[in-house]
Design a protein around this motif. Structure first.
Motif, mmCIF file in Angstrom:
data_model
loop_
_atom_site.group_PDB
_atom_site.id
_atom_site.type_symbol
_atom_site.label_atom_id
_atom_site.label_comp_id
_atom_site.label_asym_id
_atom_site.label_seq_id
_atom_site.Cartn_x
_atom_site.Cartn_y
_atom_site.Cartn_z
ATOM 1 N N SER A 95 122.039 -4.406 107.657
ATOM 2 C CA SER A 95 122.404 -4.248 109.068
ATOM 3 C C SER A 95 123.429 -5.307 109.478
ATOM 4 N N MET A 96 124.111 -5.051 110.570
ATOM 5 C CA MET A 96 125.080 -6.019 111.084
ATOM 6 C C MET A 96 124.388 -7.290 111.573
ATOM 7 N N ARG A 97 123.152 -7.167 112.058
ATOM 8 C CA ARG A 97 122.397 -8.349 112.463
ATOM 9 C C ARG A 97 122.117 -9.240 111.254
ATOM 10 N N THR A 98 121.710 -8.623 110.146
ATOM 11 C CA THR A 98 121.419 -9.390 108.931
ATOM 12 C C THR A 98 122.691 -10.022 108.393
ATOM 13 N N LEU A 99 123.776 -9.275 108.372
ATOM 14 C CA LEU A 99 125.065 -9.817 107.940
ATOM 15 C C LEU A 99 125.434 -11.040 108.771
ATOM 16 N N ALA A 100 125.315 -10.928 110.096
ATOM 17 C CA ALA A 100 125.688 -12.029 110.989
ATOM 18 C C ALA A 100 124.813 -13.251 110.741
ATOM 19 N N ALA A 101 123.507 -13.036 110.554
ATOM 20 C CA ALA A 101 122.601 -14.159 110.318
ATOM 21 C C ALA A 101 122.908 -14.851 108.989
ATOM 22 N N ILE A 102 123.186 -14.067 107.947
ATOM 23 C CA ILE A 102 123.532 -14.666 106.645
ATOM 24 C C ILE A 102 124.820 -15.463 106.765
ATOM 25 N N SER A 135 133.733 -3.560 113.916
ATOM 26 C CA SER A 135 134.403 -4.342 114.956
ATOM 27 C C SER A 135 135.038 -5.577 114.320
ATOM 28 N N GLU A 136 135.829 -6.294 115.087
ATOM 29 C CA GLU A 136 136.416 -7.537 114.575
ATOM 30 C C GLU A 136 135.324 -8.541 114.203
ATOM 31 N N ILE A 137 134.252 -8.558 114.963
ATOM 32 C CA ILE A 137 133.131 -9.461 114.650
ATOM 33 C C ILE A 137 132.532 -9.109 113.296
ATOM 34 N N HIS A 138 132.308 -7.812 113.042
ATOM 35 C CA HIS A 138 131.785 -7.384 111.739
ATOM 36 C C HIS A 138 132.704 -7.836 110.618
ATOM 37 N N LEU A 139 133.993 -7.622 110.805
ATOM 38 C CA LEU A 139 134.965 -7.965 109.761
ATOM 39 C C LEU A 139 135.014 -9.468 109.521
ATOM 40 N N ARG A 140 134.921 -10.263 110.596
ATOM 41 C CA ARG A 140 134.900 -11.721 110.428
ATOM 42 C C ARG A 140 133.661 -12.156 109.660
ATOM 43 N N ASN A 141 132.524 -11.541 109.979
ATOM 44 C CA ASN A 141 131.295 -11.873 109.259
ATOM 45 C C ASN A 141 131.383 -11.483 107.784
ATOM 46 N N MET A 142 131.992 -10.336 107.505
ATOM 47 C CA MET A 142 132.159 -9.920 106.105
ATOM 48 C C MET A 142 133.078 -10.872 105.355
ATOM 49 N N LEU A 143 134.161 -11.298 106.007
ATOM 50 C CA LEU A 143 135.061 -12.266 105.386
ATOM 51 C C LEU A 143 134.333 -13.588 105.165
ATOM 52 N N VAL A 145 131.027 -14.204 104.660
ATOM 53 C CA VAL A 145 130.075 -14.179 103.539
ATOM 54 C C VAL A 145 130.798 -14.024 102.205
ATOM 55 N N THR A 146 131.931 -13.314 102.222
ATOM 56 C CA THR A 146 132.711 -13.178 100.990
ATOM 57 C C THR A 146 133.266 -14.534 100.577
ATOM 58 N N SER A 147 133.750 -15.303 101.523
ATOM 59 C CA SER A 147 134.260 -16.648 101.223
ATOM 60 C C SER A 147 133.152 -17.551 100.698
ATOM 61 N N ALA A 148 131.913 -17.298 101.122
ATOM 62 C CA ALA A 148 130.766 -18.099 100.680
ATOM 63 C C ALA A 148 130.230 -17.656 99.321
ATOM 64 N N GLY A 149 130.736 -16.525 98.798
ATOM 65 C CA GLY A 149 130.342 -16.092 97.464
ATOM 66 C C GLY A 149 129.631 -14.764 97.381
ATOM 67 N N ALA A 150 129.345 -14.143 98.518
ATOM 68 C CA ALA A 150 128.675 -12.836 98.493
ATOM 69 C C ALA A 150 129.683 -11.737 98.169
ATOM 70 N N ILE A 151 129.156 -10.588 97.803
ATOM 71 C CA ILE A 151 129.974 -9.390 97.598
ATOM 72 C C ILE A 151 129.578 -8.377 98.666
ATOM 73 N N VAL A 152 130.540 -7.942 99.458
ATOM 74 C CA VAL A 152 130.306 -6.910 100.465
ATOM 75 C C VAL A 152 130.656 -5.574 99.823
ATOM 76 N N ALA A 153 129.656 -4.708 99.701
ATOM 77 C CA ALA A 153 129.849 -3.428 99.006
ATOM 78 C C ALA A 153 129.268 -2.292 99.837
#
Length: 198
Positions: A95-102, A135-143, A145-153
């Protein structure tokens, strides 16, 4: 004598959150059992509701598919510590909430804590984010976590397979997610290039 960690069964955490697509997490658990991978599952409160709404499973039946199941509130679970060895974690659906929290490093439940452990221990963390449009917020959160080492798939349909059922779509999605761990599910179509017309 070999390294006991490398000789043990592989261990993967599967977290199912409240986003639509609970069948993806369920299929991952079924496939990992077939591949003899030790699984640890966490099902969020809203994932429980989604499972009841979208599938024919009960939450207890999904928990039974895993070797180990935890309450999302159990921050004393083994997987909350970096000293407990796992090979990685898949959050599907995420979920987007989980993504944001991570992304923010907020470890207020076992899902976000286990994900944080994967990042700090440099273990594989795959987030199958489920939302559209972003949204831009979703995309920023994905960027983030990706910078931190996660893979967004995101679980995206491979139309080249010409799926004829939802089950085939889910097989393709889960197969691709497991590829990221070097695991071959052997039950989905791989791209072999364009067929030439004769």
């Amino acid at each position: 004598m070999g390294d006991p960690v490398s000789e043990a069964r592989r261990r993967i955490v599967i977290a199912i959150t409240g986003a639509t697509g609970a069948d993806i997490g369920i299929k991952l658990l079924q496939t990992l059992r077939r591949l003899n991978v030790e699984t640890h599952v966490i099902i969020s409160k809203w994932a429980g509701e989604t499972i009841k709404w979208e599938t024919d499973y009960t939450v207890s039946a999904v928990r039974a598919l895993a070797d180990h199941a935890y309450s999302p509130h159990d921050l004393a679970a083994p997987i909350s510590s970096g000293s407990y060895h796992i090979d990685g974690m898949i959050v599907a659906p995420c979920s987007m909430r989980t993504l944001a929290a991570i992304n923010a490093g907020i470890c207020d439940d076992l899902i976000t804590r286990a994900a944080d452990v994967c990042l700090k221990e440099r273990r594989r963390l795959v987030l199958a984010v489920r939302e559209t449009p972003f949204s831009e917020i979703h995309l920023r959160n994905m960027l983030g976590v990706t910078s931190a080492g996660a893979i967004v798939a995101p679980p995206v349909v491979g139309f080249y397979t010409r799926p004829s059922s939802v089950e085939q779509v889910i097989e393709q999605m889960t197969g691709r997610l497991l590829d990221l761990f070097g695991l071959d599910a052997k039950d989905f179509v791989r791209w072999e290039g364009m067929r030439k017309e004769s």
